[in-house]
Enzyme design. Structure first.
Site, PDB file in Angstrom:
ATOM      1  N   GLU A   1     -42.957   4.659   2.357  1.00 41.25           N
ATOM      2  CA  GLU A   1     -41.663   4.024   2.121  1.00 41.25           C
ATOM      3  C   GLU A   1     -41.521   3.637   0.655  1.00 41.25           C
ATOM      4  O   GLU A   1     -40.410   3.576   0.128  1.00 41.25           O
ATOM      5  CB  GLU A   1     -41.499   2.792   3.025  1.00 41.25           C
TER       6      GLU A   1
ATOM      7  N   LYS B   1     -29.457   4.560   9.941  1.00 42.67           N
ATOM      8  CA  LYS B   1     -28.913   3.324  10.519  1.00 42.67           C
ATOM      9  C   LYS B   1     -27.387   3.373  10.552  1.00 42.67           C
ATOM     10  O   LYS B   1     -26.764   2.972  11.538  1.00 42.67           O
ATOM     11  CB  LYS B   1     -29.377   2.106   9.713  1.00 42.67           C
TER      12      LYS B   1
ATOM     13  N   HIS C   1     -63.669  13.399  16.507  1.00 45.38           N
ATOM     14  CA  HIS C   1     -63.507  14.195  17.722  1.00 45.38           C
ATOM     15  C   HIS C   1     -62.045  14.589  17.933  1.00 45.38           C
ATOM     16  O   HIS C   1     -61.660  14.949  19.053  1.00 45.38           O
ATOM     17  CB  HIS C   1     -64.039  13.411  18.923  1.00 45.38           C
TER      18      HIS C   1
END
Length: 549
Positions: A355, A514, A386
């Site tokens: 960000e 937004k 793994h």
């Protein structure tokens, strides 16, 4: 702060030429030529942290040229600008002073000619008084019972930092149960509310403006849930506190503004855990431990602001990152903590870095012609071994890695920690030096097998090595050392932003989605077919409406 395109500097041109000479040099070659490489390319901070950057594709000449780049881009001036309260976040006309929040020296720091430290200290004192009342049981809920559970409602920096730190410092926690709600998906708050009792729960609503959609949606749902049990709205004041600056909205919600903890526009969200946003941390580990967290960060702040570039840990890590991102074409960096308590650390700096430096426009307003912020990802070891280490070891992409581990564990169970650390040490060795075909064949001979009969499988067992890593070994994960480690990464991000000529402390990239969501939300209230968007978005919305019933 000066606005300098790094690619136009003499240092960048010198680095490009140096890269042409270095691109085929291996880490193994570098160690073979210099038996003292570790001591030259490692440093200890405060006897709490060892940073080993020797397993990188760098020489002393590489670092010298990278430091020349930092000088040409006036990193030293930028550091002074930030610490002195200059408004370096120019797109929002704000100072950037998370360092003031942990300024344990209490030296004056001015914004617009006003020392911010008295207000910082006043909020800290208020957090201390409030937290001690909650932790001691002196604070009672509406039925006279003490608080047992704390629910932090926030998103982004109001959630990621406090959640990461409370998890990382779980060995220091008290009796209070901590919960974090961020996602506007109703499932998140529903599952948390199943675990708590309205009579003994405190909600912290973390929103500077008290208008953040996700946070306020969750806060109102929590309030509705609470009032179903408590009945009278006056009881809200005993069970809700606000981390905000909007006193009017806080009061209208039913929260006593005496229990509103403010912070300032010079505190960026992803750097806010040091502020009132850290109240959940204080409630989890106690005020004294929170002060230790601040002190660790302050110690790193002093190191960053006073240490020459050639010995400055955040600067060194930042420069090495730029070397890989812009010259070797590495698009990602992995953060791999070998400590289960640190399981949210990579996610925290995924936001912290991406960000901050995920920008394609420079400080002059021009589209960049070089790489800016990398993709950050990672999981705790040994789980990652793994899962995705296969690609790091034998894939076609370079993934520089930071390995982080404590020498002392909080849980000395049998030989668990020795096994964990043996993997920590082994992985960086394997990534650096690999395993040649000759070694694979010799292993077959040692097992009494003829390599010729297994020729088809030998190539698959070869490790090229030459994969770069940093190793960060902490003495122990304590509030102090964690504070220093977080600040190390914060200043690394800032340093890269300065050199890459981008604004690190805004985040305009979160806005468009937004805005469009606010436009779409009213369209979801009815069953009418939608045709106001592109065909894909229309199709998705209309299928959603058909399926929801």
């Amino acid at each position: 702060m000066k606005n300098i395109n790094p690619t136009q500097t003499a240092a960048w041109q010198a680095l490009q030429k140096h890269f042409d000479e270095m691109k085929d040099v291996t880490i193994a070659d570098l160690f073979a030529k210099d038996g003292d490489r570790f001591s030259k390319f490692s440093a200890t901070f405060d006897d709490q942290m060892l940073v080993d950057y020797s397993k990188n594709r760098i020489t002393e000449e590489t670092l010298a040229k990278l430091q020349d780049l930092a000088k040409e881009c006036d990193l030293a001036g930028a550091i002074k600008s930030m610490f002195s309260g200059e408004k370096i976040n120019r797109t929002e006309n704000r100072a950037v002073l998370h360092v003031a929040l942990r300024n344990r020296s209490n030296t004056p720091i001015l914004v617009d000619g006003k020392d911010v430290m008295p207000e910082v200290n006043a909020v800290l004192e208020k957090m201390k008084t409030f937290s001690e009342a909650i932790i001691s049981g002196e604070w009672k809920g509406y039925t006279g019972k003490a608080i047992t559970d704390v629910v932090n409602i926030g998103i982004g920096g109001s959630d990621l930092g406090p959640y990461m730190v409370t998890e990382a410092l779980r060995p220091y926690k008290n009796h209070l149960n901590m919960h974090f709600v961020s996602n506007v998906d109703g499932t998140h708050i529903s599952e948390v509310l199943k675990k708590v009792n309205p009579e003994t729960t405190l909600f912290l609503v973390a929103s500077k403006t008290f208008t953040t959609q996700e946070t306020m949606t969750n806060a109102h749902s929590a309030r509705d849930w609470f009032l179903k049990a408590a009945g009278d709205e006056k009881h809200v004041a005993k069970h809700f506190a606000a981390l905000s600056t909007n006193a009017k909205a806080v009061g209208e919600f039913g929260i006593d503004t005496a229990n509103m903890f403010e912070f300032w526009d010079w505190v960026g969200g992803r750097y806010s855990l040091w502020s009132a946003i850290g109240l959940s941390i204080v409630l989890s580990i106690g005020f004294d431990n929170f002060v230790e967290l601040l002190s660790g960060a302050h110690a790193m702040d002093k190191h960053f602001s006073t240490t020459p570039a050639e010995k400055n840990l955040p600067v060194l890590l930042a420069l090495i990152g730029i070397w890989y991102n812009n010259f070797f074409g590495a698009e990602t960096e992995a953060i791999l903590p070998y400590d289960q308590y640190m399981h949210r650390f990579a996610a925290y700096f995924q936001q912290g870095n991406m960000e901050s430096n995920g920008k394609y426009v420079d400080r002059n307003g021009n589209v960049v012609d070089y790489q800016t912020g990398p993709i950050i990802w990672g999981e705790p070891g040994t789980n990652g071994q793994h899962a995705f280490y296969q690609l790091i070891h034998q894939g076609t992409k370079m993934v520089p890695c930071d390995f982080i581990a404590p020498a002392i564990t909080h849980n000395p169970l049998s030989d668990h920690h020795q096994k964990l650390l043996s993997n920590f040490f082994a992985q960086t060795e394997a990534l650096a030096f690999g395993k040649s075909r000759e070694v694979v064949e010799q292993e077959y001979r040692d097992q009494g097998k003829d390599p010729a009969t297994l020729d088809y499988v030998v190539p698959f067992k070869v490790f090229e090595g030459n994969r770069p890593t940093n190793s960060i070994l902490l003495r122990e994960i304590t509030p102090f050392s964690l504070g220093a480690l977080i600040a190390l990464y914060e200043h690394k991000i800032f340093t890269q932003g300065v050199i890459l000529n981008i604004f690190t402390f805004d985040q305009w990239g979160v806005e468009l989605g937004k805005q469009l969501a606010n436009r779409i939300l009213p369209e979801l209230k009815d069953d009418k077919e939608i045709s106001s968007h592109d065909s894909s978005t229309n199709g998705l919305i209309n299928r959603y409406k058909a399926w929801r019933g």
